[in-house]
Structures are given as structure tokens and as C-alpha cells.
Design a protein around this motif. Structure first.
Motif, PDB file in Angstrom:
ATOM      1  N   TYR A 120     -11.837  10.035   3.596  1.00 41.40           N
ATOM      2  CA  TYR A 120     -10.599   8.930   3.308  1.00 41.40           C
ATOM      3  C   TYR A 120     -10.581   8.078   2.248  1.00 41.40           C
ATOM      4  O   TYR A 120     -11.386   6.722   2.270  1.00 41.40           O
ATOM      5  N   GLY A 140       0.953  -0.972  -0.219  1.00 41.41           N
ATOM      6  CA  GLY A 140       0.015   0.192   0.075  1.00 41.41           C
ATOM      7  C   GLY A 140       1.075   1.382  -0.194  1.00 41.41           C
ATOM      8  O   GLY A 140       1.572   1.354   0.471  1.00 41.41           O
ATOM      9  N   LEU A 179      -9.933   4.780   0.019  1.00 41.68           N
ATOM     10  CA  LEU A 179      -9.231   3.539   0.160  1.00 41.68           C
ATOM     11  C   LEU A 179      -9.794   2.416  -0.638  1.00 41.68           C
ATOM     12  O   LEU A 179     -10.730   2.243  -1.371  1.00 41.68           O
ATOM     13  N   VAL A 187      -5.848   5.804   0.238  1.00 40.58           N
ATOM     14  CA  VAL A 187      -4.664   4.905   0.155  1.00 40.58           C
ATOM     15  C   VAL A 187      -4.795   4.515  -0.940  1.00 40.58           C
ATOM     16  O   VAL A 187      -5.808   3.546  -0.583  1.00 40.58           O
ATOM     17  N   ASP A 188      -3.402   2.898  -1.319  1.00 38.12           N
ATOM     18  CA  ASP A 188      -4.010   2.475  -2.055  1.00 38.12           C
ATOM     19  C   ASP A 188      -3.191   1.126  -2.001  1.00 38.12           C
ATOM     20  O   ASP A 188      -1.803   1.094  -1.434  1.00 38.12           O
ATOM     21  N   THR A 243     -13.575   0.995  -5.113  1.00 36.41           N
ATOM     22  CA  THR A 243     -13.157   1.697  -3.101  1.00 36.41           C
ATOM     23  C   THR A 243     -13.831   0.808  -2.124  1.00 36.41           C
ATOM     24  O   THR A 243     -14.680  -0.052  -2.452  1.00 36.41           O
ATOM     25  N   ALA A 244     -13.325   0.484  -1.259  1.00 41.12           N
ATOM     26  CA  ALA A 244     -13.956   0.658   0.314  1.00 41.12           C
ATOM     27  C   ALA A 244     -15.362   0.638   0.068  1.00 41.12           C
ATOM     28  O   ALA A 244     -15.699  -0.476   1.104  1.00 41.12           O
TER      29      ALA A 244
END
Length: 360
Positions: free
Chosen positions: A284, A225, A286, A232-233, A318-319
Motif C-alpha cells: 500500500y 487525504g 502512502l 493514499v495521498d 513516500t512513507a
């Protein structure tokens, strides 16, 4: 301080006492401050302003279990008139032994538990505008538990090294229940202090990554990551060694409330509208790019069902809005309904590059 700590969610009795006394003219001032953080840390700070130009602080705090914080800082400061020179030189040192259990309470991490101690030795130089932090630290025989996911780590250890431009976490290792292991490392870049960035890698070896009453997952593989304060990737390849999902009514302590009921086959325009209402924009981000492979040993049991599945999937998006492309295939299964016994020959659940609720 007691009311303040209760308002921010700290447990009862975790109160704060603080006092400050000083004397002297603004150009040459001396003072002492006393601080107590519940039963975890208490001590004093010695303060001194010299020639209305330099301000120094000396700290000496102690707590149970050999916890201590000692340090000193010398920095530019003018009180008459008030001026804080951001380009003036600073210097300081800090040595500390921290109780990680107390750290989780102070940070208000309700669903997380840390145990053990961390030792730090740090020096500070440069200026307030561009500080330079160098030092070392270590974590030994620590533990971590995530209460919401049922994740437990023991024998946790890591080494920390700070240089002028980055902070490195190396030698990260921990054990999980039933003989699993986790290893990894991380780097925080401080080249741009207004926008620090980070990267990390984690290796799993039959590690339990989910340990709830109605769902357990044991996995191996690698994740990497990178990101900053905005995103964050996360990417990598994960093999599920074993997974068990228990439906309501199976085993002791189960209840129907354990199931998340999801409506499927919702028309796309309604699904988008509902998602826009139910899921606000994440602060944020993800981003996911993870491949998951489970050759077998994915068990779904309960309510008369006993089945084993294999799985292969690619999780992107994404999350908040994961996109899953993959399949679940039945290996074996049977279903008991009163006196009837059904044996399954084959089965397939297909996720065609859609949201998790868009399966066939």
C-alpha cells in the motif's frame, strides 16, 4: 472454533461455537443456525428457502452491555441445481449496537484499542451485483488508543450516513491528553464498487500526535487525504507546538535500547543497495506532501544535553522513502560532561532534499 481463534491470534477464551440444523426438500428448506463469539455475542439465524427461488435470513444476536445485532435479508438462490442469480433483487435491514472493544479483538488489531459503542441502522436493496446500502449510524463517548505510537483519544464521537453512492463520516471529534482536540470528516465513494475511493480531512488543535516514553509531540494544523485500495495521498501544513525527545539515560526508565542508531554519510550507491534489501516494496503506497513548522519548543534532552531547537521542513516522497527538505536550528543549548559545561551559541542541521539519513 477455539483452535481456529488461537491460530488467528485472538486471546485465550475467545472461542467460537457454531451449529446448523435444517430439514425439508431442496425446493422448500428450513433451518436454524446458532452462533457464539466468546462472551461478546451469541444468538441464532432463521433460514428459509422458498420454491427453490428465494432465500431469507433472520438474525437475532445479543451480548453484554446492551450489544445487539438484528436484521433480515431476502435474496435470490436456487439449490437444485445450485445457482446464485447475481442480477436478482435483494432486500434487507440491519440494526445494531456494537461494542467497539470487541471489534478490535475480532479484527486482530493488536496495537489498537477501541472502547465505547456504535449504533447502526441500515437498509439494503438493489441486487447482489449492484447492492444499494442506505442508513445512518453514530459513535458517542468512545475512546481510541494506538499502543505503538502512544496516541490516545477520548470523548470520540462521529455520525455516519450511507446513501446509494457514498458513505459519509461527519462530526468527527475527539480530545487528546493535555487539552488537545481533533476534528475531521471523511467520504467513501461507492460509485465504482470494484474500486471504491475515499477522501478525508483532519484538523489538529494542540493535539498530542506522539506519546512515547522517550518522545512526545503536540501539533496543530490541517491534513487532507484521498486514495483508493492501492494508495493514499496525504498533504497539509502542520505546526509543532511542542516536542520533547529524551535521549537514553535521561529520566527514569530510560535505556540505551530506546535509541535507533542510524549510520550517516553512506555513499549513495550503497544507500540505495541497502534500502533495496532492507525495505521491500510496499503493498500500500502512502504519498506525502506535508509542510512542518516548529518556531521553537523542540527540546532534545538527556545524556548531559539540554537544548531547544526550531524547525522547518517539507516532507515529500513516500512513507517508505521520505524526502525531507528543511533545517533544524539551535535556539539554545548546553552540554555537561563530568565537570565540564559547554554552552552552545549556534547550531544547524540541514536536510537537503534527501532521505532522512542524508543530513549535514
Amino acid at each position: 472454533g477455539g483452535m481456529v481463534t488461537r491460530l488467528i491470534g485472538l486471546p485465550p477464551g475467545y472461542d467460537i461455537d457454531f451449529s446448523l440444523q435444517g430439514k425439508g426438500p431442496p425446493r422448500d428448506w428450513r433451518g436454524v443456525s446458532h452462533l457464539r463469539l466468546g462472551r461478546e455475542l451469541s444468538g441464532h439465524f432463521l433460514l428459509r428457502l422458498r420454491d427453490n427461488a428465494r432465500f431469507s435470513i433472520e438474525a437475532d444476536l445479543k451480548g453484554p452491555r446492551n450489544v445487539s445485532v438484528k436484521g433480515q435479508l431476502d435474496m435470490p438462490l436456487q439449490l437444485s441445481p445450485p445457482v446464485l442469480p447475481m442480477r436478482g433483487a435483494i432486500s434487507g435491514t440491519l440494526s445494531s449496537t456494537l461494542d467497539l472493544r470487541s471489534l478490535t479483538l475480532l479484527l486482530g488489531l493488536d496495537d489498537h484499542r477501541l472502547s465505547g459503542t456504535a449504533r447502526l441502522s441500515v437498509s439494503v436493496s438493489g441486487s447482489l451485483q449492484q447492492p444499494v446500502i442506505e442508513g445512518t449510524g453514530s459513535i458517542r463517548d468512545a475512546g481510541y488508543e494506538n499502543l505503538s505510537a502512544g496516541v490516545r483519544l477520548s470523548a470520540l464521537r462521529a455520525d455516519i450516513a450511507a446513501t446509494r453512492s457514498e458513505i459519509r463520516l461527519t462530526g468527527l471529534a475527539a480530545r487528546t491528553p493535555q487539552g488537545g482536540a481533533v476534528k475531521g470528516s471523511a467520504i467513501v465513494s461507492l460509485r465504482d464498487l470494484s474500486r471504491p475511493s475515499f477522501s478525508f480531512n483532519v484538523d489538529l488543535d494542540r493535539a498530542r500526535v506522539l506519546g512515547l516514553q522517550n518522545a512526545q509531540v503536540q501539533a496543530s494544523g490541517s491534513l487532507t487525504g484521498s486514495g483508493n485500495a492501492d494508495f493514499v495521498d496525504i498533504g497539509g501544513d502542520i505546526t509543532v507546538n511542542r516536542a520533547a525527545i529524551y535521549l537514553a539515560g535521561f529520566g527514569s526508565g530510560s535505556a540505551a535500547s530506546m535509541l535507533n542508531i542510524v549510520e550517516v554519510n553512506v555513499p549513495p550507491h550503497l544507500r540505495r543497495a541497502r534500502r533495496a534489501i532492507a525495505v521491500p516494496d510496499a503493498v500500500y503506497r502512502l504519498n506525502l506532501d506535508v509542510r512542518v513548522n516548529a518556531p521553537r519548543a523542540v527540546f532534545v534532552r538527556g545524556q548531559g544535553l539540554d537544548s531547544e531547537w526550531s524547525a522547518r521542513a517539507h516532507v515529500r516522497g513516500t512513507a517508505e522513502d521520505p524526502q525531507i527538505d528543511g533545517q533544524l536550528r539551535l535556539i539554545r543549548g548546553r552540554y555537561e560532561f563530568f565537570d565540564a559545561l559547554l554552552t552552545f551559541d549556534s547550531g544547524l542541521i540541514d536536510f537537503s532534499a534527501g532521505n532522512v539519513t542524508n543530513s549535514e
